[in-house]
Scaffold this active site. Structure first.
Site, PDB file in Angstrom:
ATOM      1  N   GLU A  44      -0.119  -5.208  12.892  1.00  0.00           N
ATOM      2  CA  GLU A  44       0.816  -3.902  12.842  1.00  0.00           C
ATOM      3  C   GLU A  44      -0.009  -4.138  10.924  1.00  0.00           C
ATOM      4  O   GLU A  44       0.188  -2.594  10.938  1.00  0.00           O
ATOM      5  CB  GLU A  44       2.775  -3.753  12.740  1.00  0.00           C
ATOM      6  N   SER A  48       7.336  -6.208  10.098  1.00  0.00           N
ATOM      7  CA  SER A  48       7.348  -6.772  11.291  1.00  0.00           C
ATOM      8  C   SER A  48       5.877  -7.024  11.215  1.00  0.00           C
ATOM      9  O   SER A  48       5.097  -5.232  10.690  1.00  0.00           O
ATOM     10  CB  SER A  48       7.475  -5.616  12.320  1.00  0.00           C
ATOM     11  N   ARG A  96       2.054   3.753  15.398  1.00  0.00           N
ATOM     12  CA  ARG A  96       2.453   2.801  14.310  1.00  0.00           C
ATOM     13  C   ARG A  96       1.099   3.186  13.587  1.00  0.00           C
ATOM     14  O   ARG A  96       0.642   2.589  13.437  1.00  0.00           O
ATOM     15  CB  ARG A  96       2.300   1.382  13.928  1.00  0.00           C
TER      16      ARG A  96
HETATM   17  C1  LIG Z   1      11.528  -5.089   4.347  1.00  0.00           C
HETATM   18  C2  LIG Z   1       9.883  -4.597   4.952  1.00  0.00           C
HETATM   19  C3  LIG Z   1      10.934  -3.559   6.833  1.00  0.00           C
HETATM   20  C4  LIG Z   1      10.043  -2.767   6.599  1.00  0.00           C
HETATM   21  N1  LIG Z   1      10.307  -2.203   8.141  1.00  0.00           N
HETATM   22  C5  LIG Z   1       9.807  -1.323   8.849  1.00  0.00           C
HETATM   23  C6  LIG Z   1       9.781  -0.190   9.730  1.00  0.00           C
HETATM   24  O1  LIG Z   1      11.104  -0.102  10.094  1.00  0.00           O
HETATM   25  N2  LIG Z   1       9.136   0.755  10.400  1.00  0.00           N
HETATM   26  C7  LIG Z   1       8.136   0.861   9.897  1.00  0.00           C
HETATM   27  O2  LIG Z   1       6.989   1.327  10.512  1.00  0.00           O
HETATM   28  N3  LIG Z   1       7.390   0.470   8.824  1.00  0.00           N
HETATM   29  C8  LIG Z   1       8.495  -0.751   8.867  1.00  0.00           C
HETATM   30  N4  LIG Z   1       7.113  -1.671   6.920  1.00  0.00           N
HETATM   31  C9  LIG Z   1       6.882  -1.327   6.879  1.00  0.00           C
HETATM   32  C10 LIG Z   1       5.804  -0.434   5.662  1.00  0.00           C
HETATM   33  O3  LIG Z   1       6.735  -0.464   5.127  1.00  0.00           O
HETATM   34  C11 LIG Z   1       5.495   0.434   6.615  1.00  0.00           C
HETATM   35  O4  LIG Z   1       4.314   0.696   7.435  1.00  0.00           O
HETATM   36  C12 LIG Z   1       5.059   1.604   5.727  1.00  0.00           C
HETATM   37  O5  LIG Z   1       4.560   3.631   5.681  1.00  0.00           O
HETATM   38  C13 LIG Z   1       3.699   1.575   5.126  1.00  0.00           C
HETATM   39  O6  LIG Z   1       3.923   2.773   3.550  1.00  0.00           O
HETATM   40  P1  LIG Z   1       3.131   1.917   1.578  1.00  0.00           P
HETATM   41  O7  LIG Z   1       3.500   3.625   1.399  1.00  0.00           O
HETATM   42  O8  LIG Z   1       3.895   0.802   2.025  1.00  0.00           O
HETATM   43  O9  LIG Z   1       1.597   2.162   2.620  1.00  0.00           O
HETATM   44  P2  LIG Z   1       0.427  -0.028   1.910  1.00  0.00           P
HETATM   45  O10 LIG Z   1       1.185  -0.435   2.889  1.00  0.00           O
HETATM   46  O11 LIG Z   1       0.522   0.607   0.576  1.00  0.00           O
HETATM   47  O12 LIG Z   1      -0.454   1.133   3.019  1.00  0.00           O
HETATM   48  C14 LIG Z   1      -0.931   1.321   4.334  1.00  0.00           C
HETATM   49  C15 LIG Z   1      -2.437   2.147   5.029  1.00  0.00           C
HETATM   50  O13 LIG Z   1      -1.396   3.179   4.537  1.00  0.00           O
HETATM   51  C16 LIG Z   1      -2.426   3.284   4.421  1.00  0.00           C
HETATM   52  N5  LIG Z   1      -2.363   4.422   2.999  1.00  0.00           N
HETATM   53  C17 LIG Z   1      -1.216   4.074   1.915  1.00  0.00           C
HETATM   54  N6  LIG Z   1      -0.538   5.859   1.736  1.00  0.00           N
HETATM   55  C18 LIG Z   1      -1.750   6.570   2.486  1.00  0.00           C
HETATM   56  C19 LIG Z   1      -2.248   7.850   1.477  1.00  0.00           C
HETATM   57  N7  LIG Z   1      -1.993   9.090   0.469  1.00  0.00           N
HETATM   58  N8  LIG Z   1      -3.144   8.716   2.318  1.00  0.00           N
HETATM   59  C20 LIG Z   1      -3.773   7.674   3.225  1.00  0.00           C
HETATM   60  N9  LIG Z   1      -3.683   6.766   3.412  1.00  0.00           N
HETATM   61  C21 LIG Z   1      -2.654   5.595   2.656  1.00  0.00           C
HETATM   62  C22 LIG Z   1      -3.225   2.649   3.066  1.00  0.00           C
HETATM   63  O14 LIG Z   1      -4.639   2.378   2.737  1.00  0.00           O
HETATM   64  C23 LIG Z   1      -3.128   2.058   4.285  1.00  0.00           C
HETATM   65  O15 LIG Z   1      -4.482   1.435   4.659  1.00  0.00           O
HETATM   66  C24 LIG Z   1       8.241  -2.734   6.457  1.00  0.00           C
HETATM   67  C25 LIG Z   1       8.215  -3.555   5.786  1.00  0.00           C
HETATM   68  C26 LIG Z   1       9.157  -4.070   4.747  1.00  0.00           C
HETATM   69  C27 LIG Z   1       8.949  -4.651   3.242  1.00  0.00           C
END
Ligand SMILES: Cc1cc2nc3c(=O)[nH]c(=O)nc-3n(C[C@H](O)[C@H](O)[C@H](O)COP(=O)(O)OP(=O)(O)OC[C@H]3O[C@@H](n4cnc5c(N)ncnc54)[C@H](O)[C@@H]3O)c2cc1C
Length: 298
Positions: A279, A209, A160
């Site tokens: 996380e 999570s 992560r």
């Molecule tokens: C129902 C549900 C289930 C989930 N299951 C999982 C799972 O199984 N496994 C898992 O790993 N995660 C899971 N997640 C968490 C989440 O979806 C992941 O961590 C996902 O990768 C976050 O992506 P995001 O685009 O929404 O980032 P955001 O939540 O918008 O941002 C997260 C971080 O990433 C950074 N970021 C975003 N885009 C960029 C970019 N272009 N450049 C640099 N930094 C950036 C942001 O600044 C921030 O620090 C889940 C979430 C939900 C709601």
């Protein structure tokens, strides 16, 4: 002024002082350099599926990637593999819709409701693997706004954690995907999504999570063992279905979500002596009394 609660998966969080949609690298660079020039905070938002933003909102500039920063193209291929370049703003769900069943390797994005940039930044993963496993390189801007490409071998990716340099914004990522095994992976994804539906509270707003799994028992098992499944604070609740999820029952505030996180953290620490590590990224300014146990990210 845009409110984070409308974008973020928890449906909590206050106004974003300045919100910009960047459709090209040049727009992203100008937004970054303008923000730095004003001496203000610059934050890149993915799909908001792993973020807790305070009720008073986010200061400075928040940017989301759109347009050409969501494009996908094959940039290399041979008999066994294709190199697929994907814009960081592309949604994992759209990427999977187009490529799952055709090429193998993107399975770890299944059920992760974020963007490709967020997946790389977080080294998103599931029981099907981590996205770092198929990453070849990332393209992006360093904190001075210069174009930089980083090879996977130079990224210290961990569970992560994408290992990106501080302030680095991913604009695209290139993945090496295999032609063989695509159908097998597709079948595994179907099973995996069914298992998640059965075990996770996907009908209520959450960020998945909340804590990373420590060595030994999973975070959810530890929170449950501490007797906290179903614990409520205001409109937020430690899920009755999966204790490592905090759900918004309808009218939660960010401070309610944080109170549930603290309760879970304190409870596990008292019960088993384990200091859980969040996380989710807790961003923006928080009162030290509200968020005393781990420094916020971003
Ligand atoms: C129902 C549900 C289930 C989930 N299951 C999982 C799972 O199984 N496994 C898992 O790993 N995660 C899971 N997640 C968490 C989440 O979806 C992941 O961590 C996902 O990768 C976050 O992506 P995001 O685009 O929404 O980032 P955001 O939540 O918008 O941002 C997260 C971080 O990433 C950074 N970021 C975003 N885009 C960029 C970019 N272009 N450049 C640099 N930094 C950036 C942001 O600044 C921030 O620090 C889940 C979430 C939900 C709601």
């Amino acid at each position: 002024m845009s409110t984070f609660a409308k974008l973020g998966y928890w449906r909590v969080g206050g106004p974003m002082e300045r919100f910009i949609l960047a459709e090209r690298v040049e727009e992203l660079r100008s937004a970054m350099l303008d923000a730095r020039g004003r001496g203000e905070r610059f934050f890149v938002l993915g799909n908001g599926s792993n973020l807790l933003v305070p009720d008073h909102g986010l200061r400075g500039t928040t940017v989301r990637l759109a347009g050409a920063l969501r494009a996908m193209a094959v940039v290399g291929e041979d008999d066994a593999a294709v190199d697929l370049r994907i814009g960081a703003g592309a949604l994992n769900a759209v990427v999977l819709q187009r490529h799952l069943g055709k090429f193998a390797g993107l399975g770890p994005l299944a059920g992760v409701p974020g963007t490709v940039g967020g997946a790389v930044a977080m080294n998103a993963g599931t029981a099907l693997g981590e996205i770092g496993g198929v990453l070849l390189r990332v393209e992006g801007l360093d904190r001075e706004g210069r174009d930089v490409t980083i090879e996977r071998a130079d990224l210290p990716m961990r569970y992560r954690e994408g290992g990106l340099p501080a302030g680095f914004v991913v604009t695209a990522a290139v993945f090496r995907l295999l032609r063989e095994g695509a159908e097998v992976e597709q079948a595994r994804v179907v099973e995996h999504l069914a298992r998640r539906k059965a075990t996770q509270p996907l009908d209520l707003p959450s960020c998945g999570s909340v804590f990373r799994n420590p060595v030994g028992a999973a975070a959810g098992q530890r929170i449950e063992a501490a007797g906290l499944k179903g614990w409520r604070c205001g409109g937020a609740q430690i899920s009755e279905k999966h204790a490592n999820f905090i759900v918004n029952l309808g009218d939660a505030r960010a401070s309610d979500v944080l109170a549930c996180m603290r309760k879970a953290w304190d409870g596990v620490y008292e019960h088993s002596g384990v200091a859980l590590v969040p996380e989710v990224h807790v961003v923006g300014e928080w009162d030290e009394n509200e968020w005393p146990f781990v420094r916020s990210v971003g």
